[in-house]
Each structure stands twice: as structure tokens, then as C-alpha cells.
Design a protein around this motif. Structure first.
Motif, PDB file in Angstrom:
ATOM      1  N   GLU A  39       0.826  -1.210   0.000  1.00  0.00           N
ATOM      2  CA  GLU A  39       0.000   0.000   0.000  1.00  0.00           C
ATOM      3  C   GLU A  39       0.863   1.264   0.000  1.00  0.00           C
ATOM      4  OE1 GLU A  39      -3.608  -0.021   2.602  1.00  0.00           O
ATOM      5  OE2 GLU A  39      -2.716  -1.921   3.250  1.00  0.00           O
ATOM      6  N   VAL A  40       1.878   1.271   0.830  1.00  0.00           N
ATOM      7  CA  VAL A  40       2.763   2.439   0.924  1.00  0.00           C
ATOM      8  C   VAL A  40       3.561   2.595  -0.363  1.00  0.00           C
ATOM      9  CG1 VAL A  40       4.754   3.410   2.154  1.00  0.00           C
ATOM     10  CG2 VAL A  40       2.881   2.341   3.429  1.00  0.00           C
ATOM     11  N   ASP A  41       4.080   1.493  -0.893  1.00  0.00           N
ATOM     12  CA  ASP A  41       4.860   1.554  -2.130  1.00  0.00           C
ATOM     13  C   ASP A  41       4.026   2.081  -3.288  1.00  0.00           C
ATOM     14  OD1 ASP A  41       7.057   0.632  -0.766  1.00  0.00           O
ATOM     15  OD2 ASP A  41       6.855  -1.439  -1.460  1.00  0.00           O
ATOM     16  N   ALA A  42       2.757   1.708  -3.354  1.00  0.00           N
ATOM     17  CA  ALA A  42       1.874   2.205  -4.416  1.00  0.00           C
ATOM     18  C   ALA A  42       1.690   3.711  -4.293  1.00  0.00           C
ATOM     19  CB  ALA A  42       0.522   1.495  -4.355  1.00  0.00           C
ATOM     20  N   GLN A  43       1.577   4.205  -3.078  1.00  0.00           N
ATOM     21  CA  GLN A  43       1.430   5.651  -2.880  1.00  0.00           C
ATOM     22  C   GLN A  43       2.704   6.388  -3.263  1.00  0.00           C
ATOM     23  OE1 GLN A  43      -1.402   7.201  -2.289  1.00  0.00           O
ATOM     24  NE2 GLN A  43      -2.378   5.196  -2.223  1.00  0.00           N
ATOM     25  N   LEU A  44       3.857   5.825  -2.919  1.00  0.00           N
ATOM     26  CA  LEU A  44       5.123   6.460  -3.284  1.00  0.00           C
ATOM     27  C   LEU A  44       5.306   6.504  -4.799  1.00  0.00           C
ATOM     28  CD1 LEU A  44       7.522   5.014  -0.563  1.00  0.00           C
ATOM     29  CD2 LEU A  44       6.452   7.277  -0.642  1.00  0.00           C
ATOM     30  N   VAL A  65      -1.817  11.271  -2.250  1.00  0.00           N
ATOM     31  CA  VAL A  65      -0.802  10.405  -1.636  1.00  0.00           C
ATOM     32  C   VAL A  65      -0.878  10.516  -0.113  1.00  0.00           C
ATOM     33  CG1 VAL A  65       1.692  10.059  -1.340  1.00  0.00           C
ATOM     34  CG2 VAL A  65       0.736  10.407  -3.626  1.00  0.00           C
ATOM     35  N   HIS A  66      -1.034  11.714   0.401  1.00  0.00           N
ATOM     36  CA  HIS A  66      -1.140  11.898   1.848  1.00  0.00           C
ATOM     37  C   HIS A  66      -2.340  11.132   2.399  1.00  0.00           C
ATOM     38  CE1 HIS A  66      -2.291  14.153   5.551  1.00  0.00           C
ATOM     39  NE2 HIS A  66      -1.004  13.986   5.777  1.00  0.00           N
ATOM     40  N   ARG A  67      -3.460  11.212   1.704  1.00  0.00           N
ATOM     41  CA  ARG A  67      -4.669  10.494   2.118  1.00  0.00           C
ATOM     42  C   ARG A  67      -4.408   8.984   2.124  1.00  0.00           C
ATOM     43  NH1 ARG A  67      -7.589  11.830  -1.922  1.00  0.00           N
ATOM     44  NH2 ARG A  67      -7.744  13.957  -1.218  1.00  0.00           N
ATOM     45  N   GLY A  68      -3.759   8.480   1.075  1.00  0.00           N
ATOM     46  CA  GLY A  68      -3.465   7.049   0.981  1.00  0.00           C
ATOM     47  C   GLY A  68      -2.519   6.578   2.069  1.00  0.00           C
ATOM     48  N   LEU A  69      -1.486   7.384   2.378  1.00  0.00           N
ATOM     49  CA  LEU A  69      -0.546   7.016   3.435  1.00  0.00           C
ATOM     50  C   LEU A  69      -1.228   7.057   4.803  1.00  0.00           C
ATOM     51  CD1 LEU A  69       2.658   8.887   2.221  1.00  0.00           C
ATOM     52  CD2 LEU A  69       2.242   6.419   2.196  1.00  0.00           C
ATOM     53  N   ARG A  70      -2.082   8.050   5.008  1.00  0.00           N
ATOM     54  CA  ARG A  70      -2.818   8.138   6.277  1.00  0.00           C
ATOM     55  C   ARG A  70      -3.726   6.922   6.440  1.00  0.00           C
ATOM     56  NH1 ARG A  70      -5.366  13.092   5.862  1.00  0.00           N
ATOM     57  NH2 ARG A  70      -7.089  12.015   4.876  1.00  0.00           N
ATOM     58  N   LEU A  73      -1.644   3.910   7.428  1.00  0.00           N
ATOM     59  CA  LEU A  73      -1.269   3.958   8.844  1.00  0.00           C
ATOM     60  C   LEU A  73      -2.456   3.642   9.745  1.00  0.00           C
ATOM     61  CD1 LEU A  73       1.076   7.066   8.945  1.00  0.00           C
ATOM     62  CD2 LEU A  73       1.714   4.681   9.322  1.00  0.00           C
ATOM     63  N   THR A  74      -3.613   4.142   9.377  1.00  0.00           N
ATOM     64  CA  THR A  74      -4.819   3.854  10.162  1.00  0.00           C
ATOM     65  C   THR A  74      -5.109   2.366  10.146  1.00  0.00           C
ATOM     66  OG1 THR A  74      -5.709   6.032   9.667  1.00  0.00           O
ATOM     67  CG2 THR A  74      -7.284   4.369  10.383  1.00  0.00           C
ATOM     68  N   ALA A  75      -4.923   1.719   8.999  1.00  0.00           N
ATOM     69  CA  ALA A  75      -5.148   0.277   8.893  1.00  0.00           C
ATOM     70  C   ALA A  75      -4.174  -0.489   9.792  1.00  0.00           C
ATOM     71  CB  ALA A  75      -5.015  -0.180   7.450  1.00  0.00           C
ATOM     72  N   LEU A  76      -2.953  -0.006   9.908  1.00  0.00           N
ATOM     73  CA  LEU A  76      -1.981  -0.661  10.797  1.00  0.00           C
ATOM     74  C   LEU A  76      -2.427  -0.561  12.251  1.00  0.00           C
ATOM     75  CD1 LEU A  76       1.427   0.503   9.289  1.00  0.00           C
ATOM     76  CD2 LEU A  76       0.446  -1.797   9.214  1.00  0.00           C
ATOM     77  N   ASP A  77      -2.986   0.569  12.628  1.00  0.00           N
ATOM     78  CA  ASP A  77      -3.471   0.745  14.001  1.00  0.00           C
ATOM     79  C   ASP A  77      -4.674  -0.136  14.294  1.00  0.00           C
ATOM     80  OD1 ASP A  77      -1.528   2.575  14.635  1.00  0.00           O
ATOM     81  OD2 ASP A  77      -2.786   4.323  14.229  1.00  0.00           O
ATOM     82  N   ALA A  78      -5.457  -0.458  13.279  1.00  0.00           N
ATOM     83  CA  ALA A  78      -6.677  -1.246  13.477  1.00  0.00           C
ATOM     84  C   ALA A  78      -6.390  -2.736  13.624  1.00  0.00           C
ATOM     85  CB  ALA A  78      -7.631  -1.022  12.308  1.00  0.00           C
ATOM     86  N   ARG A  79      -5.220  -3.179  13.190  1.00  0.00           N
ATOM     87  CA  ARG A  79      -4.887  -4.609  13.277  1.00  0.00           C
ATOM     88  C   ARG A  79      -4.596  -4.984  14.726  1.00  0.00           C
ATOM     89  NH1 ARG A  79      -0.650  -4.627   8.300  1.00  0.00           N
ATOM     90  NH2 ARG A  79      -2.162  -4.149   6.690  1.00  0.00           N
ATOM     91  N   PRO A  80      -5.062  -6.148  15.140  1.00  0.00           N
ATOM     92  CA  PRO A  80      -4.751  -6.562  16.515  1.00  0.00           C
ATOM     93  C   PRO A  80      -3.264  -6.875  16.643  1.00  0.00           C
ATOM     94  CG  PRO A  80      -5.884  -8.316  15.347  1.00  0.00           C
ATOM     95  CD  PRO A  80      -5.869  -7.119  14.435  1.00  0.00           C
ATOM     96  N   GLY A  81      -2.713  -6.451  17.723  1.00  0.00           N
ATOM     97  CA  GLY A  81      -1.297  -6.698  17.972  1.00  0.00           C
ATOM     98  C   GLY A  81      -1.111  -7.981  18.748  1.00  0.00           C
ATOM     99  N   PRO A  82       0.119  -8.283  19.089  1.00  0.00           N
ATOM    100  CA  PRO A  82       0.377  -9.490  19.885  1.00  0.00           C
ATOM    101  C   PRO A  82      -0.197  -9.298  21.285  1.00  0.00           C
ATOM    102  CG  PRO A  82       2.382  -8.205  19.669  1.00  0.00           C
ATOM    103  CD  PRO A  82       1.331  -7.546  18.792  1.00  0.00           C
ATOM    104  N   PRO A  83      -0.523 -10.379  21.971  1.00  0.00           N
ATOM    105  CA  PRO A  83      -1.054 -10.256  23.323  1.00  0.00           C
ATOM    106  C   PRO A  83      -0.012  -9.646  24.257  1.00  0.00           C
ATOM    107  CG  PRO A  83      -0.605 -12.546  22.808  1.00  0.00           C
ATOM    108  CD  PRO A  83      -0.370 -11.749  21.549  1.00  0.00           C
ATOM    109  N   ALA A  84      -0.494  -8.969  25.258  1.00  0.00           N
ATOM    110  CA  ALA A  84       0.409  -8.358  26.232  1.00  0.00           C
ATOM    111  C   ALA A  84       1.121  -9.456  27.008  1.00  0.00           C
ATOM    112  CB  ALA A  84      -0.387  -7.467  27.174  1.00  0.00           C
ATOM    113  N   PRO A  85       2.382  -9.246  27.343  1.00  0.00           N
ATOM    114  CA  PRO A  85       3.109 -10.271  28.104  1.00  0.00           C
ATOM    115  C   PRO A  85       2.514 -10.393  29.506  1.00  0.00           C
ATOM    116  CG  PRO A  85       4.434  -8.283  27.909  1.00  0.00           C
ATOM    117  CD  PRO A  85       3.208  -8.076  27.070  1.00  0.00           C
ATOM    118  N   PRO A  86       2.562 -11.570  30.059  1.00  0.00           N
ATOM    119  CA  PRO A  86       2.030 -11.745  31.420  1.00  0.00           C
ATOM    120  C   PRO A  86       2.893 -10.993  32.426  1.00  0.00           C
ATOM    121  CG  PRO A  86       3.106 -13.745  30.677  1.00  0.00           C
ATOM    122  CD  PRO A  86       3.112 -12.789  29.511  1.00  0.00           C
TER     123      PRO A  86
END
Length: 93
Positions: A39-44, A65-70, A73-86
Motif C-alpha cells: 500500500e505504501v509503495d503504491a502511494q510512493l 498520496v497523503h490520504r493514501g498514506l494516512r 497507517l490507520t489500517a496498521l493501528d486497526a490490526r490486533p497486535g500481539p497479546p500483552a506479556p504476562p
């Protein structure tokens, strides 16, 4: 031996230099290094469109391009991350 210059065949023409219009679109030839994110490479790569536009057309491309990059980044924030360490003490309430 003669002191005259050798004759050339055909009429001599003055060298014609191409016209240089500083306002004409010209490629900036800025290298764009792939990031590995499609996605980022296509915007560049979209930035290359400005090479063929007059300056007043750049704003539209930059905003797109700014809209596409934003959005990327928003899509990256929406993805679930790894579980928090105990925690070493477990859950205390």
C-alpha cells in the motif's frame, strides 16, 4: 599547401539548441526506495505522476498520496497486535 579552409559538403547550419522552458514539467528523478508494504509503495509510486504535471497540478497528487498514506497507517493501528506479556505477579485486583 593551401591556406584556405577545407570546404564541407552541403550548407552549414547553426546548431539548434532545444528550447528550455523553466515552467514546463520536468522529472525530479527523486529515487523512491520500496518499503516492503504494498500500500505504501503504491502511494510512493503515485508521486511520479507529478513529473508530468505543471506545478499547479502537484497539490492534487500530494493530497491524494497523503490520504493514501494516512489510510495505510490507520489500517496498521486497526490490526490486533500481539497479546500483552504476562505480568510476573499475575492479575491482582
Amino acid at each position: 599547401m593551401s591556406d584556405t579552409a577545407p570546404e564541407t559538403e552541403g550548407p552549414q547550419e547553426a546548431a539548434v539548441e532545444p528550447e528550455c522552458d523553466p515552467a514546463a514539467p520536468a522529472p525530479l528523478e527523486v529515487p523512491r526506495t520500496p518499503t516492503g508494504n504494498a500500500e505504501v509503495d503504491a502511494q510512493l509510486e503515485r508521486l511520479a505522476d507529478t513529473d508530468h504535471l505543471a506545478t499547479d497540478g502537484h497539490v492534487e497528487v500530494y493530497e491524494d498520496v497523503h490520504r493514501g498514506l494516512r489510510d495505510a497507517l490507520t489500517a496498521l493501528d486497526a490490526r490486533p497486535g500481539p497479546p500483552a506479556p504476562p505480568t510476573p505477579y499475575g492479575n491482582r485486583s
